[in-house]
Write a protein that holds these residues in place. Structure first.
Motif, PDB file in Angstrom:
ATOM      1  N   PHE A 268       0.956  -1.299  -0.043  1.00  0.00           N
ATOM      2  CA  PHE A 268       0.001   0.020  -0.062  1.00  0.00           C
ATOM      3  C   PHE A 268       0.768   1.199   0.040  1.00  0.00           C
ATOM      4  CE2 PHE A 268      -2.625  -3.205   2.345  1.00  0.00           C
ATOM      5  CZ  PHE A 268      -3.492  -3.704   1.325  1.00  0.00           C
ATOM      6  N   ALA A 269       2.194   1.174  -0.313  1.00  0.00           N
ATOM      7  CA  ALA A 269       3.199   2.331  -0.101  1.00  0.00           C
ATOM      8  C   ALA A 269       2.647   3.372  -1.256  1.00  0.00           C
ATOM      9  CB  ALA A 269       4.361   1.916  -0.668  1.00  0.00           C
ATOM     10  N   ALA A 270       1.963   3.143  -2.189  1.00  0.00           N
ATOM     11  CA  ALA A 270       1.561   4.230  -3.293  1.00  0.00           C
ATOM     12  C   ALA A 270       0.361   4.587  -3.161  1.00  0.00           C
ATOM     13  CB  ALA A 270       1.923   3.785  -4.680  1.00  0.00           C
TER      14      ALA A 270
ATOM     15  N   ALA B  17     -14.341   1.842  -0.321  1.00  0.00           N
ATOM     16  CA  ALA B  17     -13.335   0.898  -0.561  1.00  0.00           C
ATOM     17  C   ALA B  17     -12.133   1.594  -1.267  1.00  0.00           C
ATOM     18  CB  ALA B  17     -13.948  -0.301  -1.337  1.00  0.00           C
ATOM     19  N   THR B  18     -11.234   0.611  -1.470  1.00  0.00           N
ATOM     20  CA  THR B  18     -10.145   1.229  -2.400  1.00  0.00           C
ATOM     21  C   THR B  18      -9.982   0.139  -3.539  1.00  0.00           C
ATOM     22  OG1 THR B  18      -8.419  -0.155  -0.967  1.00  0.00           O
ATOM     23  CG2 THR B  18      -8.770   2.137  -0.444  1.00  0.00           C
ATOM     24  N   ALA B  19      -9.190   0.563  -4.398  1.00  0.00           N
ATOM     25  CA  ALA B  19      -8.929  -0.251  -5.604  1.00  0.00           C
ATOM     26  C   ALA B  19      -7.731   0.038  -6.238  1.00  0.00           C
ATOM     27  CB  ALA B  19     -10.115  -0.074  -6.966  1.00  0.00           C
ATOM     28  N   GLN B  20      -7.028  -1.074  -6.568  1.00  0.00           N
ATOM     29  CA  GLN B  20      -5.392  -0.888  -7.056  1.00  0.00           C
ATOM     30  C   GLN B  20      -5.216  -1.807  -8.467  1.00  0.00           C
ATOM     31  OE1 GLN B  20      -3.736  -2.505  -3.295  1.00  0.00           O
ATOM     32  NE2 GLN B  20      -2.288  -0.972  -3.762  1.00  0.00           N
ATOM     33  N   VAL B  21      -4.755  -1.081  -9.388  1.00  0.00           N
ATOM     34  CA  VAL B  21      -4.391  -1.871 -10.603  1.00  0.00           C
ATOM     35  C   VAL B  21      -3.392  -3.056 -10.011  1.00  0.00           C
ATOM     36  CG1 VAL B  21      -3.505  -2.185 -12.958  1.00  0.00           C
ATOM     37  CG2 VAL B  21      -5.027  -0.179 -12.322  1.00  0.00           C
ATOM     38  N   ALA B  22      -3.923  -4.335 -10.132  1.00  0.00           N
ATOM     39  CA  ALA B  22      -2.887  -5.395  -9.563  1.00  0.00           C
ATOM     40  C   ALA B  22      -1.964  -5.688 -10.582  1.00  0.00           C
ATOM     41  CB  ALA B  22      -3.662  -6.548  -8.949  1.00  0.00           C
ATOM     42  N   GLY B  23      -2.294  -5.661 -11.765  1.00  0.00           N
ATOM     43  CA  GLY B  23      -1.197  -5.663 -12.938  1.00  0.00           C
ATOM     44  C   GLY B  23      -1.802  -5.739 -14.152  1.00  0.00           C
TER      45      GLY B  23
ATOM     46  N   GLY C 166      -2.729   8.654   1.465  1.00  0.00           N
ATOM     47  CA  GLY C 166      -2.547   8.328   2.877  1.00  0.00           C
ATOM     48  C   GLY C 166      -4.025   8.120   3.243  1.00  0.00           C
ATOM     49  N   SER C 167      -4.986   8.737   2.858  1.00  0.00           N
ATOM     50  CA  SER C 167      -6.344   8.449   3.305  1.00  0.00           C
ATOM     51  C   SER C 167      -6.819   7.070   2.773  1.00  0.00           C
ATOM     52  CB  SER C 167      -7.364   9.461   2.868  1.00  0.00           C
ATOM     53  OG  SER C 167      -7.454   9.532   1.278  1.00  0.00           O
ATOM     54  N   ASP C 168      -6.358   6.618   1.943  1.00  0.00           N
ATOM     55  CA  ASP C 168      -6.799   5.080   1.417  1.00  0.00           C
ATOM     56  C   ASP C 168      -5.820   4.312   2.374  1.00  0.00           C
ATOM     57  OD1 ASP C 168      -8.365   6.159  -0.260  1.00  0.00           O
ATOM     58  OD2 ASP C 168      -7.407   5.616  -2.172  1.00  0.00           O
ATOM     59  N   LYS C 169      -4.564   4.460   2.587  1.00  0.00           N
ATOM     60  CA  LYS C 169      -3.868   3.481   3.344  1.00  0.00           C
ATOM     61  C   LYS C 169      -4.680   3.427   4.687  1.00  0.00           C
ATOM     62  CE  LYS C 169       0.823   4.674   1.794  1.00  0.00           C
ATOM     63  NZ  LYS C 169       2.060   5.407   2.150  1.00  0.00           N
ATOM     64  N   PHE C 170      -4.961   4.479   5.323  1.00  0.00           N
ATOM     65  CA  PHE C 170      -5.826   4.595   6.714  1.00  0.00           C
ATOM     66  C   PHE C 170      -6.922   3.568   6.525  1.00  0.00           C
ATOM     67  CE2 PHE C 170      -8.774   5.912   9.951  1.00  0.00           C
ATOM     68  CZ  PHE C 170      -8.036   5.904  11.007  1.00  0.00           C
ATOM     69  N   LYS C 171      -7.817   3.878   5.324  1.00  0.00           N
ATOM     70  CA  LYS C 171      -8.853   2.859   5.182  1.00  0.00           C
ATOM     71  C   LYS C 171      -8.737   1.624   5.113  1.00  0.00           C
ATOM     72  CE  LYS C 171     -10.976   4.880   1.510  1.00  0.00           C
ATOM     73  NZ  LYS C 171     -11.859   5.342   0.462  1.00  0.00           N
ATOM     74  N   VAL C 172      -7.833   1.149   4.215  1.00  0.00           N
ATOM     75  CA  VAL C 172      -7.453  -0.208   4.108  1.00  0.00           C
ATOM     76  C   VAL C 172      -6.820  -0.949   5.105  1.00  0.00           C
ATOM     77  CG1 VAL C 172      -5.209  -0.105   3.127  1.00  0.00           C
ATOM     78  CG2 VAL C 172      -6.906  -1.825   2.367  1.00  0.00           C
TER      79      VAL C 172
END
Length: 608
Positions: free
Chosen positions: A49-51, A100-106, A54-60
């Motif tokens: 979750f480094a990238a 929620a949060t969403a990330q491009v996993a790949g 900050g608000s999303d890091k806290f949420k997840v």
């Protein structure tokens, strides 16, 4: 429920009991684990979750908000996949709106068969499916996700994403399509110009003009080939937001459906009342529903390879007998090019997947009791999505009658009482034919063989005027182990020209034809392949060959004793040397050595 559907489903269930049982045990073990941010070490979580803002890091991490993985096949080489460029931003925004949060996993590779047809790059095409599956696995292996959104449309890409997703069967998954391009020139006009070019009646400039008018903008190609068959099957399997398949990329409804995919996957995550991991969802009934939808629409022959592999990913064993038996009792309800004149936009306007699925469901040809990513089940996939106030999606019932009876039919008055694909068996092996695209007076072809070891040899013979007669073209050494089983769609124009001149011609090959394979009878995917000592390697020029799509036979009419005594021909040293080198083909040599047969899904991985 029709007894045939139940019978085929039951025998698949019995055949798959051991492998499906092991698969589900693994899925359940994965489900029982704590969520990723609690399970992983602190350094692992920090990297994951480094990238994030900050608000999303806290949420997840602190608020334990769900985190959704996005696997995208975006590139701007494929017209169908170019619209995906902006999808991750939409998906992340909607996830945020939902807490929620969403990330491009790949990302996964996505090649265009239209670009590589008839060229060495096509030898990578089939194997790209398993590379996409592996890429999906690599993306999801970070193991911090509570669901996945899978962005893909075209030929090998959806099967590859689905194979990869099923190896993460503990996750709920939703497939997110992008939609077809707008209608250009008709597919029949495009084919006519191709045939004129093959005869030398028009030049390259006219051919390029026609092709560019057919393939002219963002979105999927508009014929009902493998890419659009993928979309039909995703609807039939309940893996789309209902009705999402054929909405244009730039229609306002497309973004609304894309946002709906986020809400859908969140509703299916662990801890919710509707928790639905894809490994549980895709069972024997869902696989049969996909097969039925393929047959009822005259879909791509490629799926007699791909869906065998997809099913195996879920521990389910299907074969071509299952397809053939279902085809004998599933009605053909759609006529979309190459099985008719309409393109997929006209198919959608006439009622589209929703109309087909409603007729199949009401007629007892589908399992209606399966779980889908939409909470209302299969009935939700019989309705049409529309954009409502505020940009949300609502669904409306379709009219009782199709919008155009030349494109769609009700289940009680189909175009044909049987499906569009047929299994062929005989002393030349096992093969399939897309009978729905072939005129009835061409369902039986008996003619002398003309043997070729490559598609280039056939094209050269045509250009030299050597093929102006009745014949069966046997094009061998085109199977998965030989050269990656390329599509031989470039052979369609010359063979169509000869058929149009009144000659009785057919193609028999251990290679593939495009999902757009059309009016020339073609026995394809012949197994075992010639390189493995299959009977195609015994055929000699002049042997009488009979292809009978009515009886389901494929025979070399050669004296049995002589046939048994013949030694299989071997690939020439020059051809063997040319295969597998250049344009990266050498990187796939290991796959050619371990690949299973076409009927076993042409898999380069093993079931456990």
């Amino acid at each position: 429920m029709k007894s045939l559907i139940d019978e085929v489903t039951q025998r698949i269930r019995e055949r798959s009991a051991a492998t499906r049982g092991r698969y589900l045990q693994r899925v359940e073990r994965m489900i029982d684990r704590p969520r990723g941010p609690e399970r992983l070490g602190c350094a692992n979580v920090a990297h994951a979750f480094a990238a994030l803002p900050g608000s999303d890091k806290f949420k997840v991490v602190a608020e334990k908000a769900p985190n959704i993985g996005i696997v995208t096949s975006y590139n701007d080489m494929l017209s169908a996949h170019q619209p995906y460029e902006g999808f991750p931003a939409i998906l992340r925004d909607e996830a945020g709106r939902c807490g929620a949060t969403a990330q491009v996993a790949g990302g996964v590779p996505a090649m265009c068969d239209g670009v590589t047809q008839g060229l060495p790059g096509m030898e990578l095409s089939l194997f790209s499916r398993d590379n996409i599956a592996r890429g999906t696995a690599i993306a999801l292996s970070h193991d911090v996700y509570e669901g996945a959104l899978l962005l893909g449309i075209c030929d090998k890409i959806v099967p590859g994403l689905l194979i990869g997703a099923l190896h993460f069967g503990h996750l709920p998954c939703v497939f997110v399509p992008g939609g077809p391009m707008s209608t250009g020139i008709s597919n029949h006009e495009k084919s006519r110009v191709r045939e004129q070019y093959a005869q030398g009646l028009v030049g390259r400039e006219r051919l390029l003009e026609a092709e560019s008018a057919a393939y002219h903008g963002p979105g999927t190609c508009t014929f009902y080939g493998t890419a659009n068959s993928n979309q039909m099957l995703m609807e039939a399997m309940g893996l789309h937001v209902p009705g999402a398949a054929f909405i244009h990329p730039h229609d306002g409804l497309r973004e609304a459906l894309t946002r709906e995919a986020v809400r859908t996957v969140l509703a299916r995550r662990k801890g919710q009342p509707g928790f639905l991991p894809i490994g549980r969802q895709v069972d024997e009934r869902v696989i049969v529903n996909a097969m039925v939808a393929l047959l009822a629409t005259g879909g791509s022959t490629n799926h007699l390879i791909h869906w065998v592999a997809v099913a195996r990913s879920a521990g389910i064993l299907i074969d071509w007998n299952d397809f053939s038996d279902l085809s004998s009792g599933v009605p053909l309800l759609a006529r979309v090019y190459p099985n008719g004149a309409a393109d997929v936009n006209e198919f959608q306007r006439a009622g589209g997947p929703g109309f087909v699925l409603r007729e199949l469901l009401d007629g007892g040809w589908l399992h209606g009791d399966v779980a889908t990513v939409s909470e209302g089940g299969m009935r939700d996939y019989t309705r049409l999505p529309v954009r409502a106030e505020g940009g949300r999606v609502v669904w409306q019932d379709l009219p009782e009658a199709p919008g155009d009876e030349s494109i769609l039919r009700r289940g009680d008055r189909p175009f044909s009482p049987t499906g569009g694909l047929k299994l062929l068996k005989g002393n030349l092996g096992r093969a399939v034919i897309k009978s729905s695209a072939v005129p009835e007076d061409r369902h039986v072809i008996e003619a002398p063989a003309r043997v070729f070891d490559s598609q280039e040899e056939l094209q050269a013979a045509f250009n030299a005027g050597e093929l102006n007669r009745d014949f069966v073209a046997v094009v061998r050494f085109q199977g998965p182990a030989a050269c990656g089983m390329p599509e031989l769609h470039k052979l369609t124009p010359p063979l169509a020209v000869l058929q149009g001149q009144g000659h009785r011609v057919a193609l028999v090959t251990d290679g593939r034809m495009s999902g757009a394979s059309g009016k020339v009878p073609a026995a394809i995917h012949v197994s075992p392949e010639a390189l493995a000592g299959g009977p195609l390697a015994k055929v000699r020029d002049g042997d009488l060959v009979r292809l009978d799509a009515n009886a389901g036979t494929l025979e070399a009419l050669v004296d049995a004793a002589e046939w048994d005594a013949r030694a299989p021909a071997e690939r020439s040293p020059e051809q063997a040397e040319a295969i597998g080198w250049g344009l990266g083909r050498e990187l796939f040599s290991g796959m050619r050595q371990i690949v299973t047969s076409a009927e076993e899904g042409a898999c380069t991985w093993q079931m456990s």
